[in-house]
Every structure is written in C-alpha cells, then in structure tokens.
Design a protein around this motif. Structure first.
Motif, PDB file in Angstrom:
ATOM      1  N   UNK A 161       0.159  -5.582  11.053  1.00 19.18           N
ATOM      2  CA  UNK A 161       1.109  -4.614  10.366  1.00 19.18           C
ATOM      3  C   UNK A 161       1.585  -5.360   9.028  1.00 19.18           C
ATOM      4  N   UNK A 216      11.604   0.461   6.150  1.00 21.13           N
ATOM      5  CA  UNK A 216      10.721   1.866   6.073  1.00 21.13           C
ATOM      6  C   UNK A 216      10.911   2.818   7.205  1.00 21.13           C
ATOM      7  N   UNK A 217      10.655   2.234   8.523  1.00 18.14           N
ATOM      8  CA  UNK A 217      10.462   3.120   9.734  1.00 18.14           C
ATOM      9  C   UNK A 217      11.606   2.443  10.856  1.00 18.14           C
ATOM     10  N   UNK A 222       8.771  -3.295   6.163  1.00 19.95           N
ATOM     11  CA  UNK A 222       8.428  -2.443   6.973  1.00 19.95           C
ATOM     12  C   UNK A 222       9.185  -1.792   7.972  1.00 19.95           C
ATOM     13  N   UNK A 229       0.323  -7.468   7.010  1.00 19.92           N
ATOM     14  CA  UNK A 229      -1.165  -7.434   6.063  1.00 19.92           C
ATOM     15  C   UNK A 229      -1.786  -6.377   5.816  1.00 19.92           C
ATOM     16  N   UNK A 230      -1.584  -5.435   6.886  1.00 22.98           N
ATOM     17  CA  UNK A 230      -2.362  -4.137   6.737  1.00 22.98           C
ATOM     18  C   UNK A 230      -1.610  -3.101   5.749  1.00 22.98           C
ATOM     19  N   UNK A 231      -0.258  -3.350   5.701  1.00 23.59           N
ATOM     20  CA  UNK A 231       0.666  -2.613   4.608  1.00 23.59           C
ATOM     21  C   UNK A 231       0.516  -3.568   3.353  1.00 23.59           C
ATOM     22  N   UNK A 288      10.375   2.957  14.570  1.00 18.36           N
ATOM     23  CA  UNK A 288       9.465   1.973  15.422  1.00 18.36           C
ATOM     24  C   UNK A 288       9.899   0.515  15.484  1.00 18.36           C
ATOM     25  N   UNK A 309       0.857  -1.134   0.009  1.00 21.60           N
ATOM     26  CA  UNK A 309      -0.049   0.176   0.114  1.00 21.60           C
ATOM     27  C   UNK A 309       0.855   1.241   0.101  1.00 21.60           C
ATOM     28  N   UNK A 310       2.035   1.192   0.432  1.00 25.41           N
ATOM     29  CA  UNK A 310       2.906   2.188   0.364  1.00 25.41           C
ATOM     30  C   UNK A 310       4.167   2.132  -0.186  1.00 25.41           C
ATOM     31  N   UNK A 311       5.240   2.851  -0.403  1.00 24.70           N
ATOM     32  CA  UNK A 311       6.138   2.384  -1.314  1.00 24.70           C
ATOM     33  C   UNK A 311       7.415   2.096  -0.278  1.00 24.70           C
TER      34      UNK A 311
END
Lengths: 185, 187
Positions: free
Chosen positions: A147, A19-20, A16, A149-151, A23, A3-5
């Motif tokens: 996290x 990316x961050x 993920x 699956x939501x992305x 966190x 869903x995001x790059x």
C-alpha cells in the motif's frame, strides 16, 4: 511524487490513511490488535516480526517506523539492526527466531510455510495463537508495505521523525495518527 | 491438515477468522468497504480485481470464492471471470478496468513495481484518484488475505457448486453480515 494526490505534509501510510478514512479505520484496528494489544508475544517481539517482513519487502517507511517502535519497546536499536541483517545471530529467543522463519516464508507466499517450520516453532514453545498471529502479522505487512510503496508515498529520510513515530506507536498504539502535518499548530 | 488447530467444518479464511474473532472484525470491515460498499467501480469490477490478484497468488480458496461473487454480480457470467484470470487484455471488460488490472498485477509483485506510466494510462481512460487508490489497496489486501489462507494451510475443498452458492449470497449480503454465520458472536 505520489501516484495520486495525497497530503504533502504527511509521510508514508499516514497520507494514504488521511486520503481514505473509511479503509484507514479497519487497517488501524488490525495493526493495533496485532502489534499493541496484550498478547503472550511481547509488543517488541511482534514489532520485530513487522519490521523484519517490511525489510524483506524493501519498504523503507514501514521497516524504519516499526523498527523504531521495536527499539522503543526493547530499549535497543542494535537488536533491530541485527534482526534485519541476520536474525539467527540476534540476541532474541529461539522461539522468536523460529517464528521469524515462518514470517519469512509467508512473505514469499503462503504456500511456502512448511510443517517442519511450524513444528520447530512449537518445539520452542510457540502456541497455536502465536503461530496464527505471526502468520497474520507477516501477511498484513505484505499488504501495508504494498500500500505504502504502491502509491509511491512520500518517505523522508529523517531518523528523528521515525524515532518520534516509534515512540507514539510504542506508547499509544495504532488507533490514532502517529504524526501530525508538519505545519500543524 | 491446517498448521494449527482451527475450528472444524469451516472452509478457507472462515476457519482462521473463527479461530481469532478479534482480528476477523477489521479483516471483514476492510473487505466490506473495498468490495461491497458503494463505489464508482461496480462490485463486479472490484471482485474481478480481487479474483485476479488471488489467482496470481495461486490461492485456490480466494480466487474461487471471489470469482463466484464476481460472477454473481455479473449476471452469472463465469466465462468472463475465467477470461480475466487467463488473459484480461482479451476479456470483455472496459479499457479502464484493464488498465487498473495492470496496476493490480504490479502491486501483487511488489509495491515498487507500479510505474507512473501505469497510473497515467489508467487516468487517461477515466480512472479517478480514488479508483486508483482502491485498486492498489484491493491488490495489497489480497496479498494479505491469500497469504493468511495459505500460510495456515486452511481447509479448501474443491467443490465449485459450494462456492457458487456462497458467492450468490455474499454478493447480496456483503462480508460483515455473512461473517455472523461462522464467527462466534459476543453478546
């Protein structure tokens, strides 16, 4: 497609985390303490709780990678498959079966945990710390699974990749990346 | 009564965190980054997401304490917090935040519920990738915190004033600083 790059070379939660990193750090530490650090529950038992909850949440990446880590600790992939299919019939201790009942209740929602399920676990020798950690492992995987699956992260169907990740997780734990970008030298 | 023997006199997640300081540390550091550290989403907006997800999970402690923290960030506007929990589409918040709350609600039901259309709608209203990421992770994290608090059957007194006062303090000081009040400190 995610869903995001995200990095297109890293699967699942690894992308993920890259990316961050802010966190990723506490999320890695939490998994490391819950699943890898010394505990009266064996690492293989704790990985079975994690993979069982991830299978209830239908998260392919988490159930496969933690299933591989559990298999590495236990020296058997059959036990992992049996726990996914019907843990009451799996070759695991009665105590772990009662803890998996609690984990399944947490997966449906915290209020589903019953005093009788806790009493059953205690009758099989579970300590307060073991009950606490079971609840928190189950709760934490309700986060990690959502996290991943939501992305809509990339989750390749490639058993050898998960077996390799499982080896890393079982031996090194969670503080360092379990997989490198596919084009890394 | 809690399912395990937790330290007495500590509410909700505090009792669980004092019971197991090792896991409390990353749990507090994660919520600090997600809700308190500088971000293009304001702390009030992020606390509203946390409160909304906690209300969807029916966790009294989390929705009340984060609702109080949200209100503290939003000039004490408790009515707005109530509206977001009841029917955020009609609440006085930005269209972007409404689109992010849709995503958060999907994550609460399960990660696979989030659709490309949900994400595109948020992006069309100005949401960045990091804001979408943080919304997904806040929602996912509260599916953990809520289950942790209720799964241990922690003590959750129904005392609004208590949560209001604590909310003001947490809004100002953040989660890691506040945790020193109730977690045994290692020297």
């Amino acid at each position: 497609m995610p869903h995001i790059k995200l990095s297109d070379e890293l699967p699942g939660i690894s992308a993920a985390f890259a990316f961050r990193p802010e966190t990723a750090k506490p999320m890695r530490e939490l998994a490391h303490i819950l699943l890898h650090e010394p505990n009266s529950l064996a690492p293989g038992e704790r990985e079975l709780v994690a993979t069982y909850v991830s299978s209830l949440n239908d998260c392919y990446f988490c159930q496969t990678s933690h299933g591989a880590a559990a298999a590495c600790h236990l020296g058997s992939t059959d036990t992992v498959k049996q726990v996914h299919a019907d843990f009451e019939k799996a070759p695991i201790s009665e105590k772990l079966k009662r803890l998996l009942v609690i984990a399944g209740q947490v997966q449906r929602g915290g209020k589903n945990v019953t005093s009788s399920a806790v009493a059953d676990a205690r009758n099989e020798g579970a300590t307060d710390m073991e009950i606490h950690d079971t609840v928190l492992i189950a709760a934490a995987f309700c986060m990690y699974n959502r996290y991943v699956d939501g992305l809509a992260t990339w989750q390749p169907r490639e058993e050898s990749m998960y077996a390799q990740m499982g080896e890393h997780l079982a031996h090194e734990g969670y503080k360092t990346p379990s997989i490198k970008p596919t084009n890394a030298e | 009564m809690p399912h395990i023997k937790l330290p007495e006199g500590l509410h909700g997640i505090r009792g669980a965190m004092a019971f197991r300081p090792e896991t409390a540390k990353p749990l507090n550091e994660l919520v600090e980054v997600l809700l308190h550290a500088p971000n293009s989403l304001t702390p009030g907006e992020r606390e509203l997401i946390a409160t909304y997800v906690s209300s969807q999970n029916d966790c009294y402690f989390c929705q009340t304490v984060h609702g109080a923290i949200a209100a503290a960030h939003l000039d004490g506007n408790e009515e707005l917090v109530r509206c977001v929990k009841m029917d955020f589409f009609n609440a006085d918040i930005s269209e972007k935040l409404k689109a992010l709350l849709v995503i958060a609600g999907k994550v609460q039901k399960g990660g696979k519920h989030v659709t490309t259309a949900d994400v595109e709608a948020a992006r069309a209203l100005g949401a960045t990738d990091i804001e979408i990421h943080d919304t997904v992770l806040i929602a996912a994290a509260f599916c953990m915190y809520n289950r942790y608090v209720d799964g241990l059957d922690t003590w959750q007194p129904h005392d609004e004033e208590l949560y209001r006062q604590r909310g003001k303090k947490t809004a100002k000081e953040g989660y890691v600083t506040m945790s020193k009040e109730y977690i045994p400190q290692q020297s």
